[in-house]
Design an enzyme around this catalytic site. Structure first.
Site, PDB file in Angstrom:
ATOM      1  N   ARG A   1       0.764  -1.210   0.051  1.00  0.00           N
ATOM      2  CA  ARG A   1       0.041  -0.168   0.005  1.00  0.00           C
ATOM      3  C   ARG A   1       1.015   1.329   0.126  1.00  0.00           C
ATOM      4  O   ARG A   1       1.790   1.310   0.775  1.00  0.00           O
ATOM      5  CB  ARG A   1      -0.942  -0.204   1.401  1.00  0.00           C
ATOM      6  CG  ARG A   1      -1.880   1.098   1.336  1.00  0.00           C
ATOM      7  CD  ARG A   1      -2.675   1.056   2.658  1.00  0.00           C
ATOM      8  NE  ARG A   1      -1.944   2.131   3.355  1.00  0.00           N
ATOM      9  CZ  ARG A   1      -2.678   2.785   4.626  1.00  0.00           C
ATOM     10  NH1 ARG A   1      -3.664   1.993   4.699  1.00  0.00           N
ATOM     11  NH2 ARG A   1      -2.088   3.647   5.371  1.00  0.00           N
TER      12      ARG A   1
ATOM     13  N   TYR B   1      -2.790  11.873   7.121  1.00  0.00           N
ATOM     14  CA  TYR B   1      -3.280  10.548   7.828  1.00  0.00           C
ATOM     15  C   TYR B   1      -2.624   9.460   6.865  1.00  0.00           C
ATOM     16  O   TYR B   1      -2.796   9.239   5.794  1.00  0.00           O
ATOM     17  CB  TYR B   1      -4.853  10.420   7.958  1.00  0.00           C
ATOM     18  CG  TYR B   1      -5.110   9.209   8.827  1.00  0.00           C
ATOM     19  CD1 TYR B   1      -4.752   8.957  10.138  1.00  0.00           C
ATOM     20  CD2 TYR B   1      -5.565   8.147   8.350  1.00  0.00           C
ATOM     21  CE1 TYR B   1      -4.890   7.919  11.123  1.00  0.00           C
ATOM     22  CE2 TYR B   1      -5.926   6.891   8.954  1.00  0.00           C
ATOM     23  CZ  TYR B   1      -5.709   7.168  10.440  1.00  0.00           C
ATOM     24  OH  TYR B   1      -5.491   5.884  11.151  1.00  0.00           O
TER      25      TYR B   1
ATOM     26  N   GLU C   1      -9.116   1.756  -2.207  1.00  0.00           N
ATOM     27  CA  GLU C   1      -9.720   1.487  -0.566  1.00  0.00           C
ATOM     28  C   GLU C   1     -10.367   2.644  -0.179  1.00  0.00           C
ATOM     29  O   GLU C   1      -9.916   3.939  -0.001  1.00  0.00           O
ATOM     30  CB  GLU C   1      -8.616   1.031   0.300  1.00  0.00           C
ATOM     31  CG  GLU C   1      -9.203   0.865   1.694  1.00  0.00           C
ATOM     32  CD  GLU C   1      -8.048   0.451   2.861  1.00  0.00           C
ATOM     33  OE1 GLU C   1      -6.985  -0.067   2.355  1.00  0.00           O
ATOM     34  OE2 GLU C   1      -8.315   0.560   3.842  1.00  0.00           O
TER      35      GLU C   1
ATOM     36  N   GLU D   1     -13.682  -1.583   6.401  1.00  0.00           N
ATOM     37  CA  GLU D   1     -13.243  -1.970   7.721  1.00  0.00           C
ATOM     38  C   GLU D   1     -13.890  -1.081   8.604  1.00  0.00           C
ATOM     39  O   GLU D   1     -13.664  -1.432   9.823  1.00  0.00           O
ATOM     40  CB  GLU D   1     -11.809  -1.176   7.652  1.00  0.00           C
ATOM     41  CG  GLU D   1     -11.593   0.421   7.402  1.00  0.00           C
ATOM     42  CD  GLU D   1     -10.065   0.645   7.482  1.00  0.00           C
ATOM     43  OE1 GLU D   1      -9.261   0.151   6.549  1.00  0.00           O
ATOM     44  OE2 GLU D   1      -9.574   1.919   8.030  1.00  0.00           O
TER      45      GLU D   1
ATOM     46  N   ARG E   1     -13.480  -5.519   3.182  1.00  0.00           N
ATOM     47  CA  ARG E   1     -12.298  -5.424   4.250  1.00  0.00           C
ATOM     48  C   ARG E   1     -12.736  -5.602   5.757  1.00  0.00           C
ATOM     49  O   ARG E   1     -12.317  -5.372   6.619  1.00  0.00           O
ATOM     50  CB  ARG E   1     -11.760  -3.983   4.076  1.00  0.00           C
ATOM     51  CG  ARG E   1     -10.841  -3.930   2.887  1.00  0.00           C
ATOM     52  CD  ARG E   1     -10.043  -2.733   2.742  1.00  0.00           C
ATOM     53  NE  ARG E   1      -9.491  -2.059   3.921  1.00  0.00           N
ATOM     54  CZ  ARG E   1      -8.229  -2.592   4.493  1.00  0.00           C
ATOM     55  NH1 ARG E   1      -7.892  -3.717   4.135  1.00  0.00           N
ATOM     56  NH2 ARG E   1      -8.047  -1.863   5.677  1.00  0.00           N
TER      57      ARG E   1
HETATM   58  O1  KDG Z   1      -8.684   2.161  13.550  1.00  0.00           O
HETATM   59  C1  KDG Z   1      -8.394   2.617  12.369  1.00  0.00           C
HETATM   60  C2  KDG Z   1      -7.095   2.260  11.681  1.00  0.00           C
HETATM   61  O2  KDG Z   1      -6.898   0.884  11.563  1.00  0.00           O
HETATM   62  C3  KDG Z   1      -7.343   2.788  10.313  1.00  0.00           C
HETATM   63  O3  KDG Z   1      -7.115   4.047  10.249  1.00  0.00           O
HETATM   64  C4  KDG Z   1      -6.214   2.220   9.298  1.00  0.00           C
HETATM   65  O4  KDG Z   1      -7.439   2.816   7.262  1.00  0.00           O
HETATM   66  C5  KDG Z   1      -6.436   2.010   7.966  1.00  0.00           C
HETATM   67  C6  KDG Z   1      -6.110   0.681   7.235  1.00  0.00           C
HETATM   68  O5  KDG Z   1      -6.649   0.693   6.048  1.00  0.00           O
HETATM   69  O6  KDG Z   1      -5.250   0.162   7.839  1.00  0.00           O
HETATM   70 MG    MG Z   2      -7.886   1.693   5.494  1.00  0.00          MG
END
Ligand code: KDG
Ligand code: MG
Length: 402
Positions: free
Chosen positions: A147, A159, A236, A262, A283
């Site tokens: 990634r 971030y 993603e 996620e 995810r």
């Molecule tokens: O708790 C949230 C994180 O694990 C997240 O910000 C990480 O986006 C993320 C990823 O794809 O690992």
């Molecule tokens: Mg993520």
């Protein structure tokens, strides 16, 4: 066999983890992860106050019935706190079942479908050059899938890119820090980043990118289209998934594969995304998606629509979840890829485990159950610290998704 006792362990070897330990009258115990980044104590209290008292005396082999009891029996369904608590119980019970039957959990999920679990790692840098160097460093470690995230010129922080250039941890201790965000420079720089990555590393490496839900569907469609020449493994979280039909618009404009889930906690959260074939990878992770019992059903449902798994695996998912994810990934047919953000040495010492990484793949090991333990004495040396994910604001101060 009967459940005789259960309790929550909270430890912070660099970051917070919530672990449920379930004990039985036969001396076998199981571990489950209930970590919910930035909201750890909510799950810990949900388990201690509301779930554990209902477990005592039950047969731990009844993974399906106990799952349904905790999901249907409370009236209040879904949501990350509830589903993480259910996951902690469910995974602990699968661990017990594996240990009692003297077999690794993957054998209870269908047995091996492959020899190893393909994983992707994170490479990042404050600018393109630094990100390319980090890709090279990770390729040296054998990773076949990487990634790639880069800082955006003009923004003080991004971030997914560590501030100091070293290892990055999603949550920070203390109150939430604030990061800057601007969509236009990000949309302009990201295709250029991947052009450079392909130029330097060729076509064989799998490349992934995380948009962290910050784009509108039409912006995501533009990015997906402009990334097409670089053949990403996936793009993603291009846009927040609460509005599932937002993905229809993205899909109509680009063939860049899309990964989502996620932050989703149940099959219903991704039901439309999957049955309409608006995504390619789901995810949702074992800890936030209700455990192995629920994830097996989600994967089986996704399989009908050619959607494969790509489970979240950042450092806030404890080694217990990583072990569970590897058993799951080894067994299910429509496995796609597993995220791998290695834990710190301190965390690995608190959670001794049988899983291993070698040459781009991970393996859960052959120990009965999950093959992961909790050193409670060592865990006791790392007390809980309040920590949060950062929040993001656009340059005019408006809050955006993280
Ligand atoms: O708790 C949230 C994180 O694990 C997240 O910000 C990480 O986006 C993320 C990823 O794809 O690992
Ligand atoms: Mg993520």
């Amino acid at each position: 066999m009967k459940i005789t006792n259960a309790y929550v362990n909270i430890t912070s070897p660099g970051r917070n983890f919530v672990t449920l330990k379930v004990e039985t009258d036969e001396g076998i115990y199981g571990l489950g992860d209930g970590t919910l980044n930035g909201r750890e104590m909510a799950v810990a209290s949900y388990l201690t106050e509301h779930v554990i008292p209902c477990l005592i005396g039950r047969d731990p082999f009844q993974t399906e019935d106990i799952w349904q009891y905790l999901y249907r029996g409370v009236y209040w369904r879904r949501g990350p706190v509830t589903m993480s608590a259910i996951a902690a119980v469910d995974v602990a019970l699968w661990d017990i079942k594996g240990k009692a039957l003297n077999t690794p959990v993957y054998n209870l999920l269908g047995g091996k479908s492959r020899d190893g679990v393909l994983v992707y790692c994170h490479a990042f840098g404050k600018d393109t050059e630094a990100a390319l160097d980090d890709v090279a460093a990770h390729q040296e470690l054998g990773y076949k899938a990487i990634r790639v995230q880069s800082g955006v010129a003009g923004l003080k922080s991004t971030y997914g890119v560590s501030k100091g250039g070293g290892r990055y941890e999603p949550a920070e201790r203390g109150l939430p820090s604030e990061y800057e965000w601007a969509t236009e420079p990000y949309l302009r720089s990201t295709p250029k980043l991947f052009e450079k990555v392909r130029e330097r590393f060729g076509e064989d490496l799998h490349l992934l990118h995380d948009c962290h839900h910050r784009l509108t569907p039409i912006e995501a469609a533009r990015l997906g289209k402009e990334l097409e020449p670089y053949h990403l493994f996936w793009m993603e979280d291009p846009t927040p998934a609460e509005l599932q039909e937002g993905f229809k618009l993205i899909r109509e404009h680009t063939v860049t594969p899309i990964a989502v889930g996620e932050v989703l906690n149940s099959i219903w959260d991704s039901h439309d995304l999957i049955r309409n074939q608006w995504i390619d990878y789901i995810r949702t992770t074992i800890v936030h998606g209700g455990g192995l019992t629920a994830m097996k059903k989600l994967a089986d449902f996704a399989e009908l629509y050619h959607v494969r798994t790509g489970c979240h695996g950042a450092t806030d998912l404890s080694p217990v979840t990583m072990a569970a994810a590897l058993h799951f990934g080894l067994a299910i047919h429509n496995f796609g890829i597993q995220e791998h953000m290695p834990h710190t040495e301190e965390t690995d010492a608190v959670f001794p485990h049988a899983y291993t990484y070698a040459d781009g793949y991970m393996h859960p090991g052959e120990k009965p159950g999950l093959g992961v333990d909790l050193d409670e004495t060592l865990a006791g040396k790392y007390p809980y610290h309040r920590a949060y994910l950062p929040v993001n604001r656009k340059l005019d101060g408006t809050l955006t998704d993280w």
